[in-house]
Design an enzyme around this catalytic site. Structure first.
Site, PDB file in Angstrom:
ATOM      1  N   HIS A 144      35.207 -47.002  -1.803  1.00 21.76           N
ATOM      2  CA  HIS A 144      34.300 -47.828  -1.008  1.00 21.76           C
ATOM      3  C   HIS A 144      34.747 -49.279  -0.947  1.00 21.76           C
ATOM      4  O   HIS A 144      35.658 -49.707  -1.654  1.00 21.76           O
ATOM      5  CB  HIS A 144      32.877 -47.721  -1.554  1.00 21.76           C
ATOM      6  N   CYS A 160      33.987 -45.744  -9.566  1.00 27.31           N
ATOM      7  CA  CYS A 160      34.482 -45.636  -8.195  1.00 27.31           C
ATOM      8  C   CYS A 160      35.753 -46.460  -7.989  1.00 27.31           C
ATOM      9  O   CYS A 160      36.099 -47.313  -8.787  1.00 27.31           O
ATOM     10  CB  CYS A 160      33.415 -46.106  -7.212  1.00 27.31           C
TER      11      CYS A 160
END
Length: 184
Positions: A144, A160
């Site tokens: 992301h 992440c």
């Protein structure tokens, strides 16, 4: 293949949005962290994503031995999860909800968002997100954007992989659903 015009247009559009957020205001991405086409001597298949955490690099494979390299931030020690995944969802300006583990680790930082946060410039998932699945199971791991561009090149996230917003916007446009993503 990324053209200079495409990249600059994407970067300029996203940079204009990013300037509205306090964490990314007036941040200039270092030249060493700009995407670039590179030759690599790994046996990665074209059309795959490979994240190499030790070098803080993500490779979008263009052809045999040829990749588009992006600088990334990764999960901090004990939270980075290697594995073989598929991109089974993609979202623009995604909403975000911290996982129960995140809230347990740091309630002062995350408890206030237990019901979620709408997408937008202040959202920690940034401009775009690629959702990592194993089979039909959402792993809650993402590739992301970030509203904290200074964290690129470090291990600070909750697991992440993060890119500067203009870079994830470019990658997002390239990656089709079903793409294999390997976090080494």
């Amino acid at each position: 293949m990324i053209t200079r015009r495409t990249f600059l247009n994407t970067a300029a559009a996203t940079a204009g949005l990013a300037a509205a957020g306090p964490a990314s205001a007036q941040y200039l991405v270092p030249e060493s962290q700009l995407p670039r086409v590179v030759q690599i001597d790994r046996d990665y298949a074209p059309g795959e994503i490979h994240v190499e955490p030790q070098s803080f690099k993500l490779y979008w494979m263009l052809g045999p031995g040829l990749a588009l390299e992006y600088a990334v931030g990764i999960g901090r020690r004990g939270l980075y999860e290697s594995g073989d995944f598929r991109i089974n969802a993609k979202k623009e300006w995604p909403s975000w909800t911290p996982t129960p583990d995140m809230i347990e680790r740091d309630p002062a930082a995350y408890e206030q968002y237990a019901d979620g946060m709408e997408g937008g410039i202040n959202n920690p998932l940034g401009a775009r997100a690629l959702y990592l699945f194993q089979g039909n199971r959402d792993t809650f791991l993402r590739i992301h954007g970030t509203n904290a561009p200074r964290t690129i090149g470090s291990a600070v996230s909750n697991g992440c992989v993060r890119l500067v917003n203009s870079h994830i916007s470019d990658l997002y446009n390239r990656v089709p659903l079903g793409t294999r993503a390997v976090l080494h």
